[in-house]
Scaffold this motif. Structure first.
Motif, PDB file in Angstrom:
ATOM      1  N   VAL B 152       1.082  -1.175   0.057  1.00 60.44           N
ATOM      2  CA  VAL B 152      -0.049   0.031   0.108  1.00 60.44           C
ATOM      3  C   VAL B 152       0.935   1.295  -0.150  1.00 60.44           C
ATOM      4  O   VAL B 152       0.951   1.958  -1.025  1.00 60.44           O
ATOM      5  CB  VAL B 152      -0.822   0.058   1.277  1.00 60.44           C
ATOM      6  N   LEU B 153       2.022   1.342   0.907  1.00 59.07           N
ATOM      7  CA  LEU B 153       2.405   2.626   1.067  1.00 59.07           C
ATOM      8  C   LEU B 153       3.298   3.095  -0.137  1.00 59.07           C
ATOM      9  O   LEU B 153       2.992   4.392  -0.568  1.00 59.07           O
ATOM     10  CB  LEU B 153       3.514   2.451   2.342  1.00 59.07           C
ATOM     11  N   PRO B 154       4.155   2.153  -0.975  1.00 56.41           N
ATOM     12  CA  PRO B 154       4.739   2.849  -2.195  1.00 56.41           C
ATOM     13  C   PRO B 154       3.960   3.120  -3.250  1.00 56.41           C
ATOM     14  O   PRO B 154       4.197   4.309  -3.823  1.00 56.41           O
ATOM     15  CB  PRO B 154       5.685   1.787  -2.596  1.00 56.41           C
ATOM     16  N   ILE B 155       2.572   2.347  -3.276  1.00 53.96           N
ATOM     17  CA  ILE B 155       1.694   2.711  -4.310  1.00 53.96           C
ATOM     18  C   ILE B 155       1.116   4.263  -3.945  1.00 53.96           C
ATOM     19  O   ILE B 155       0.827   4.984  -4.697  1.00 53.96           O
ATOM     20  CB  ILE B 155       0.583   1.556  -4.564  1.00 53.96           C
ATOM     21  N   TYR B 156       0.761   4.148  -2.740  1.00 51.85           N
ATOM     22  CA  TYR B 156       0.014   5.498  -2.234  1.00 51.85           C
ATOM     23  C   TYR B 156       0.781   6.609  -2.223  1.00 51.85           C
ATOM     24  O   TYR B 156       0.500   7.681  -2.848  1.00 51.85           O
ATOM     25  CB  TYR B 156      -0.230   5.209  -0.711  1.00 51.85           C
ATOM     26  N   ASN B 157       2.155   6.496  -2.014  1.00 46.00           N
ATOM     27  CA  ASN B 157       3.061   7.732  -2.270  1.00 46.00           C
ATOM     28  C   ASN B 157       3.167   8.113  -3.661  1.00 46.00           C
ATOM     29  O   ASN B 157       3.321   9.111  -3.794  1.00 46.00           O
ATOM     30  CB  ASN B 157       4.575   7.147  -1.611  1.00 46.00           C
ATOM     31  N   VAL B 158       3.237   7.174  -4.358  1.00 44.91           N
ATOM     32  CA  VAL B 158       3.641   7.371  -5.897  1.00 44.91           C
ATOM     33  C   VAL B 158       2.501   8.076  -6.560  1.00 44.91           C
ATOM     34  O   VAL B 158       2.415   9.014  -7.144  1.00 44.91           O
ATOM     35  CB  VAL B 158       4.121   6.502  -6.685  1.00 44.91           C
ATOM     36  N   LEU B 159       1.122   7.825  -6.066  1.00 47.47           N
ATOM     37  CA  LEU B 159       0.090   8.170  -6.514  1.00 47.47           C
ATOM     38  C   LEU B 159      -0.351   9.672  -6.124  1.00 47.47           C
ATOM     39  O   LEU B 159      -0.703  10.598  -6.811  1.00 47.47           O
ATOM     40  CB  LEU B 159      -1.318   7.472  -6.278  1.00 47.47           C
ATOM     41  N   CYS B 160       0.130  10.134  -4.752  1.00 46.42           N
ATOM     42  CA  CYS B 160       0.007  11.248  -4.117  1.00 46.42           C
ATOM     43  C   CYS B 160       1.041  12.182  -5.045  1.00 46.42           C
ATOM     44  O   CYS B 160       0.648  13.397  -5.244  1.00 46.42           O
ATOM     45  CB  CYS B 160       0.541  11.290  -2.715  1.00 46.42           C
ATOM     46  N   LYS B 161       2.210  11.700  -5.716  1.00 45.00           N
ATOM     47  CA  LYS B 161       2.901  12.737  -6.355  1.00 45.00           C
ATOM     48  C   LYS B 161       2.528  12.844  -7.778  1.00 45.00           C
ATOM     49  O   LYS B 161       3.269  13.865  -8.448  1.00 45.00           O
ATOM     50  CB  LYS B 161       4.286  12.027  -6.371  1.00 45.00           C
ATOM     51  N   ILE B 162       1.605  12.395  -8.410  1.00 42.22           N
ATOM     52  CA  ILE B 162       1.067  12.639  -9.726  1.00 42.22           C
ATOM     53  C   ILE B 162       0.527  13.972  -9.739  1.00 42.22           C
ATOM     54  O   ILE B 162      -0.472  14.218  -8.803  1.00 42.22           O
ATOM     55  CB  ILE B 162       0.422  11.378 -10.213  1.00 42.22           C
ATOM     56  N   ASP B 163       1.098  14.642 -10.615  1.00 46.54           N
ATOM     57  CA  ASP B 163       0.456  16.136 -10.768  1.00 46.54           C
ATOM     58  C   ASP B 163      -0.802  16.011 -11.261  1.00 46.54           C
ATOM     59  O   ASP B 163      -1.034  15.446 -12.320  1.00 46.54           O
ATOM     60  CB  ASP B 163       1.437  16.818 -11.959  1.00 46.54           C
ATOM     61  N   LYS B 164      -1.826  16.838 -10.662  1.00 48.83           N
ATOM     62  CA  LYS B 164      -3.081  16.930 -10.982  1.00 48.83           C
ATOM     63  C   LYS B 164      -3.520  17.139 -12.345  1.00 48.83           C
ATOM     64  O   LYS B 164      -4.335  16.669 -12.996  1.00 48.83           O
ATOM     65  CB  LYS B 164      -4.294  17.496  -9.792  1.00 48.83           C
ATOM     66  N   ASN B 165      -2.787  18.257 -12.719  1.00 47.05           N
ATOM     67  CA  ASN B 165      -2.737  18.762 -13.981  1.00 47.05           C
ATOM     68  C   ASN B 165      -2.507  17.849 -14.899  1.00 47.05           C
ATOM     69  O   ASN B 165      -3.018  18.043 -16.071  1.00 47.05           O
ATOM     70  CB  ASN B 165      -1.749  20.061 -14.169  1.00 47.05           C
ATOM     71  N   VAL B 166      -1.780  16.809 -14.876  1.00 50.66           N
ATOM     72  CA  VAL B 166      -1.461  15.959 -15.794  1.00 50.66           C
ATOM     73  C   VAL B 166      -2.675  15.082 -16.105  1.00 50.66           C
ATOM     74  O   VAL B 166      -3.091  14.687 -17.246  1.00 50.66           O
ATOM     75  CB  VAL B 166      -0.437  15.021 -15.558  1.00 50.66           C
ATOM     76  N   ILE B 167      -3.337  14.835 -15.138  1.00 50.30           N
ATOM     77  CA  ILE B 167      -4.799  13.806 -15.266  1.00 50.30           C
ATOM     78  C   ILE B 167      -5.636  14.914 -15.977  1.00 50.30           C
ATOM     79  O   ILE B 167      -6.359  14.422 -16.937  1.00 50.30           O
ATOM     80  CB  ILE B 167      -4.961  13.445 -13.761  1.00 50.30           C
ATOM     81  N   GLU B 168      -5.800  16.273 -15.656  1.00 53.20           N
ATOM     82  CA  GLU B 168      -6.855  16.967 -16.417  1.00 53.20           C
ATOM     83  C   GLU B 168      -6.330  17.326 -17.715  1.00 53.20           C
ATOM     84  O   GLU B 168      -7.127  17.093 -18.532  1.00 53.20           O
ATOM     85  CB  GLU B 168      -6.719  18.303 -15.575  1.00 53.20           C
ATOM     86  N   ALA B 169      -4.890  17.257 -18.015  1.00 50.57           N
ATOM     87  CA  ALA B 169      -4.655  17.174 -19.238  1.00 50.57           C
ATOM     88  C   ALA B 169      -5.004  16.172 -20.149  1.00 50.57           C
ATOM     89  O   ALA B 169      -5.561  16.369 -21.196  1.00 50.57           O
ATOM     90  CB  ALA B 169      -3.141  17.529 -19.467  1.00 50.57           C
ATOM     91  N   SER B 170      -5.095  14.915 -19.763  1.00 49.71           N
ATOM     92  CA  SER B 170      -5.446  13.902 -20.343  1.00 49.71           C
ATOM     93  C   SER B 170      -6.972  13.918 -20.613  1.00 49.71           C
ATOM     94  O   SER B 170      -7.468  13.530 -21.604  1.00 49.71           O
ATOM     95  CB  SER B 170      -5.161  12.639 -19.508  1.00 49.71           C
ATOM     96  N   TYR B 171      -7.588  14.375 -19.639  1.00 50.04           N
ATOM     97  CA  TYR B 171      -9.149  14.471 -19.798  1.00 50.04           C
ATOM     98  C   TYR B 171      -9.453  15.407 -20.887  1.00 50.04           C
ATOM     99  O   TYR B 171     -10.340  15.428 -21.911  1.00 50.04           O
ATOM    100  CB  TYR B 171      -9.962  14.954 -18.509  1.00 50.04           C
ATOM    101  N   ASP B 172      -8.578  16.594 -20.887  1.00 43.85           N
ATOM    102  CA  ASP B 172      -8.724  17.717 -21.852  1.00 43.85           C
ATOM    103  C   ASP B 172      -8.479  17.284 -23.186  1.00 43.85           C
ATOM    104  O   ASP B 172      -9.195  17.710 -24.110  1.00 43.85           O
ATOM    105  CB  ASP B 172      -7.721  18.598 -21.573  1.00 43.85           C
ATOM    106  N   LEU B 173      -7.643  16.408 -23.385  1.00 40.98           N
ATOM    107  CA  LEU B 173      -7.218  15.768 -24.695  1.00 40.98           C
ATOM    108  C   LEU B 173      -8.295  14.712 -25.203  1.00 40.98           C
ATOM    109  O   LEU B 173      -8.170  13.802 -26.195  1.00 40.98           O
ATOM    110  CB  LEU B 173      -5.729  15.177 -24.857  1.00 40.98           C
ATOM    111  N   GLY B 174      -9.472  14.144 -24.219  1.00 39.79           N
ATOM    112  CA  GLY B 174     -10.421  13.561 -24.999  1.00 39.79           C
ATOM    113  C   GLY B 174     -10.538  12.220 -24.440  1.00 39.79           C
ATOM    114  O   GLY B 174     -11.290  11.415 -24.789  1.00 39.79           O
ATOM    115  N   ALA B 175      -9.351  11.865 -23.343  1.00 44.21           N
ATOM    116  CA  ALA B 175      -9.293  10.573 -22.901  1.00 44.21           C
ATOM    117  C   ALA B 175     -10.459  10.459 -21.536  1.00 44.21           C
ATOM    118  O   ALA B 175     -10.367  11.211 -20.731  1.00 44.21           O
ATOM    119  CB  ALA B 175      -7.960  10.305 -22.236  1.00 44.21           C
ATOM    120  N   ASP B 176     -11.343   9.265 -21.658  1.00 44.87           N
ATOM    121  CA  ASP B 176     -12.051   9.296 -20.582  1.00 44.87           C
ATOM    122  C   ASP B 176     -11.458   8.627 -19.512  1.00 44.87           C
ATOM    123  O   ASP B 176     -10.187   8.585 -19.245  1.00 44.87           O
ATOM    124  CB  ASP B 176     -13.386   8.211 -20.842  1.00 44.87           C
TER     125      ASP B 176
END
Lengths: 263, 270, 352
Positions: B152-176
């Motif tokens: 749990v801990l390493p996965i949790y840590n790496v997920l916390c560090k993902i830039d929220k903007n990068v995920i928004e950018a993906s939605y923005d480019l049409g990815a569901d």
């Protein structure tokens, strides 16, 4: 969706804490067998009569306190030093750091046992402490490293620029910044030491029991409820400590918020 | 002052207590009372022990997969909520360790026995009771229980560090949501997943006692095998050979992980 | 300012948009405005004015508490971002760190299941457009900030969106790079004919690039207009102060074409405020002429002089008000001077 998520977290926590709960319940059970026979405090009274359990408890605490403090000191300095290293030296030291972390406890335990044998040391409290320090240091280093990465090194140089001696600058500028990491490392080292069985099992001597070794020796015949009682006391103590420190911290935070608002 | 020198005590410590012991084990795997031998390694190929090793690998593999499948969604849920502070998560995961792991594993024996709490619950809900203990699945369960935090801990840590903007950018480019998970979140969380796999698989491979406590001692695993060589049969060469093989696996893993920068890219434990 | 493109029907209509965050802070208050097809519209305002939130509502990353977002006439307020024909250039680039430059640009096209050959062609085209030809296989972390910014633009533009949202895209670049990119962005916009909605707090940037500027403050649109209008005819003291340097004074509108401040009556060009009404007056520093004391409409003492390259900036104290004056002629500190204002340079605004 929110409900599913919450239920999932609750389910996992339930599994994680179920054995803790059952052990606590059985510490009040008026029977040696794991069948509920009514409430009693006699296992708690028994602790005061059972010298071997008291001995195991004090050994466990002694080893945990000494090993976690030494591991934290060595580990803190090591983390600072490693952070400033570069190139192959850094990756070599880091890889050696990962060895005890990744390698199975049994290999760590056996290899340390062979080392102490080769050095002619009699297994006992001292070998226990040395082995616990060894497996704790990597955890301390790894919990401090991220804080050091965040640290703006300029503040240390600024302190020197303003006339602070390196040791003073370290205490006043670097240490406060990495303190959360240091304390987390200390806490983790202490916890792992209490929890450890395998490495202790290979590195303790005859007659020197820790709680986990005591548990092991009882597993065949059934663990005495006194063990449950003393474990419940330890678990209860840490919960109380954590809750009080948390309350104190949030009170302090509130004060800070208030004074910020009045500004 | 040269800050690197601060690491000196640790470097000395690690040399004595990490590096030298490894060398000693290598020595014992080749020398029996001072005489060179390959007997230890030959023993490894003994079909009976090979069977134990394969059992261990199988159990460790299944335990790791189950840990991953259970831990990834949990880590995602925990990292999505900003309100759950990081310190509390770490605490909740570590806290059970204040009750000795041996004791907790033993307590699962109480909970899972034929007349235990879990079966009583099942029958009170009108479901058939089951025999949980003394099977390989019980060992898998014990491993998953004990090593779950390290997934749990390493996965949790790496997920916390993902830039929220990068995920928004993906939605923005049409990815569901699904495509974003598959193409952005999952690949970016791989360092944590790799760390988690290693930190569960290695200890699960070599755990001992879980088999004795929950598996009824019917299955001998790698860890039990090593323990027996040092504590019962006294075949140090064989025990050391097994340890050396484990060491080699660990070293290969380390090289693989540092190539992938798993720890540096936020896949660390904390 | 020349109008090269047809800027006719609105492509986006914002109707009564309000946004209140969970903590109760009201960040947008009843926004009503439209964005015309192919125009370069800038949302300009200080930090915290709500401009980024408004952009995120148009992009679909944030939902308005009330109001409608009309895209070509239909309400898209509840549509998730991946279903909108709108793309965004994020402030901190938000490039996918695990993909190459080419893979980043191709991402949107792959989602649309465009065939590989077309993707390759378009990626190459885009790289050429942003002057990074041959960068396909580079890793994101090997790029400079300016290069990352160009890739972020290429990644959004390759999808041929109807509207491109840009959230302070040049904020992290140094001044020289910024100026260059401003020109390039404008060129890209004109070449592709995409509607740009651009967020910035930099008034100079807004004046340079935009067809239309919407000045925002405290969750409201203060004024919408061409850069020239906004500069020359600020609607209120906030806009006047935010766009360029200004002298803002309290005055009384005596009647049409006559305003009084500092005890002097001035002829002006404004009408329709009523008689004897309290108003604000804006006078740009470069519109004040320094003359001999006896020839001035207002008299004052020079308090400081700063050389600014093209002109001198002087602070002149008169009637307890310190005027900012820009002039190519210099009067020394302590000099008694007169100031002359022409009617066109006196802008009357309603008192806020």
């Amino acid at each position: 969706m929110k409900f599913i998520k919450k239920s999932y977290v609750a389910f996992i926590l339930l599994i994680m804490y179920a054995p803790v709960a059952i052990l606590m319940v059985y510490s009040f059970n008026d029977s040696k067998l794991p069948i509920w026979k009514g409430f009693t405090l006699r296992w708690y009274e028994e602790i005061f009569k059972d010298y071997s359990i008291q001995q195991a408890f004090s050994n466990t605490i002694l080893v945990a306190v000494v090993s976690s403090i030494i591991a934290t000191i060595i580990g803190t300095f090591a983390a600072i030093g490693i952070e400033r290293m570069t190139g192959w030296k850094k990756s070599l030291v880091m890889n050696v750091t990962y060895i005890p972390l990744l390698s199975s406890e049994i290999v760590t335990g056996v290899s340390l046992m062979l080392l102490f044998g080769a050095l002619g040391m009699t297994p006992g409290i001292s070998t226990l402490i040395l082995s616990h320090i060894t497996f704790s240091i990597p955890y301390v280093i790894l919990s401090i490293m991220p804080k050091l990465k965040q640290l703006n090194y300029n503040i240390y140089e600024a302190a020197l620029d303003l006339g602070a001696k390196p040791s003073y600058a370290f205490r006043k500028v670097i240490l406060p910044e990495i303190l959360p990491g240091v304390l987390a490392g200390l806490f983790i080292a202490f916890t792992l030491s209490i929890d450890d069985f395998i490495i202790s099992f290979f590195n303790t001597g005859p007659g020197v029991d820790t709680l986990s070794i005591k548990v092991f020796s009882m597993t065949r015949k059934g663990v005495a409820p006194t063990i449950n009682a003393i474990s419940t006391i330890m678990f209860g103590t840490i919960i109380i400590i954590l809750i009080t420190t948390n309350i104190m911290a949030s009170k302090k935070q509130k004060k800070i918020n208030k004074s910020n608002k009045s500004l | 002052m040269d800050k690197k020198r601060l690491a000196l005590p640790y470097v000395i410590w690690a040399s004595i207590f990490v590096v030298v012991p490894v060398l000693i084990i290598v020595y014992y795997s080749f020398f029996d009372k001072g005489i060179f031998t390959l007997q230890g390694y030959k023993q490894v190929l003994n079909p009976r022990y090979l069977g134990n090793i394969m059992d261990s690998i199988g159990i460790a593999f299944i335990s790791t997969v189950i840990c991953l499948v259970l831990a990834y969604p949990l880590a995602m849920i925990l990292s999505s909520k900003e309100m759950s502070a990081k310190g509390i998560i770490l605490l909740l995961v570590i806290l059970p360790m204040w009750m000795n792991s041996l004791l907790r594993t033993y307590a699962w024996g109480y909970l899972l026995q034929d007349t235990g709490v879990v079966n009583s619950l099942l029958s009170s809900m009108g479901l058939p009771t089951m025999q949980f203990l003394y099977k390989k699945s019980a060992i898998v369960f014990g491993n998953v229980y004990n090593f779950f935090p390290f997934m749990v801990l390493p996965i949790y840590n790496v997920l916390c560090k993902i830039d929220k903007n990068v995920i928004e950018a993906s939605y923005d480019l049409g990815a569901d949501k699904f495509t974003t998970f598959k193409r952005i979140i999952l690949p970016l969380s791989m360092p944590g997943v790799i760390t988690g796999i290693v930190m569960v698989f290695m200890p699960a491979l070599t755990t001992f006692l879980v088999s004795r406590l929950l598996g009824g001692g019917k299955t001998t695993l790698l860890g039990d095998l090593i323990e027996q060589q040092f504590n019962k049969t006294g075949d140090w060469a064989f025990g050391s050979a097994l340890s050396v093989i484990l060491m080699i696996i660990i070293l290969i893993t380390l090289v693989f992980m540092s190539k992938k920068d798993s720890f540096d890219k936020g896949g660390g434990l904390f | 300012m020349k109008e090269t493109k047809q800027q006719t029907e609105p492509i986006i209509n914002l109707v009564n948009i309000s946004k209140t965050f969970d903590d109760g802070a009201q960040i947008l208050k009843d926004i009503n405005m439209y964005i015309r097809r192919n125009e370069f519209l800038t949302l300009l305002g200080p930090s915290g004015c709500g401009k980024t939130t408004l952009l995120r509502i148009i992009g679909g990353f944030e939902e308005a508490s009330s109001g409608e977002v009309l895209f070509e006439g239909s309400n898209i307020a509840k549509l998730p971002p991946y279903k909108r024909r709108i793309n965004t250039v994020f402030q901190k680039y938000a490039l996918f760190p695990h993909m190459t430059v080419g893979e980043n640009i191709a991402f949107g096209l792959q989602i649309k299941k465009v065939d590989q050959k077309t993707i390759d062609e378009k990626v190459a085209q885009m790289l050429e457009l942003v002057n990074l030809k041959g960068f396909q296989d580079r890793r994101i972390e090997s790029l400079s900030g300016g290069q990352q910014q160009r890739i972020a633009i290429a990644r959004a533009v390759v999808n041929e969106p109807e509207v491109l949202l840009l959230d302070e895209p040049l904020g992290a670049l140094d001044l020289k790079l910024r100026k260059g990119m401003q020109m390039e962005l404008k060129k890209i916009q004109q070449k592709l004919g995409i509607t740009f909605i651009y967020v910035t707090h930099d008034q100079e940037e807004a004046l340079t690039m935009s067809d239309t500027i919407a000045v925002m403050n405290e969750g409201r649109v203060q004024q919408i207009g061409t850069p020239v209008d906004i500069y020359n005819e600020p609607k209120n003291a906030f806009v006047a102060d935010f766009i360029g340097e200004s002298n803002i004074l309290q005055a009384t509108m005596i009647k049409d074409y006559l305003v009084s401040f500092h005890g002097v009556d001035f002829v002006c060009v404004d009408t329709g405020f009523g008689e004897n009404v309290a108003v604000d007056v804006v006078i740009r520093p470069e519109d004040i002429r320094i003359v001999k004391e006896e020839e001035g409409m207002l008299k004052g003492t020079v308090e400081s002089v700063t050389f600014k390259g093209v002109h001198y900036e002087m602070m002149v104290k008169s009637n307890n008000y310190t005027w900012a004056v820009h002039s190519t002629a210099m009067a020394p500190v302590g000099a008694k001077v007169g100031m002359v204002l022409t009617p066109e340079d006196i802008h009357i605004m309603k008192r806020g």
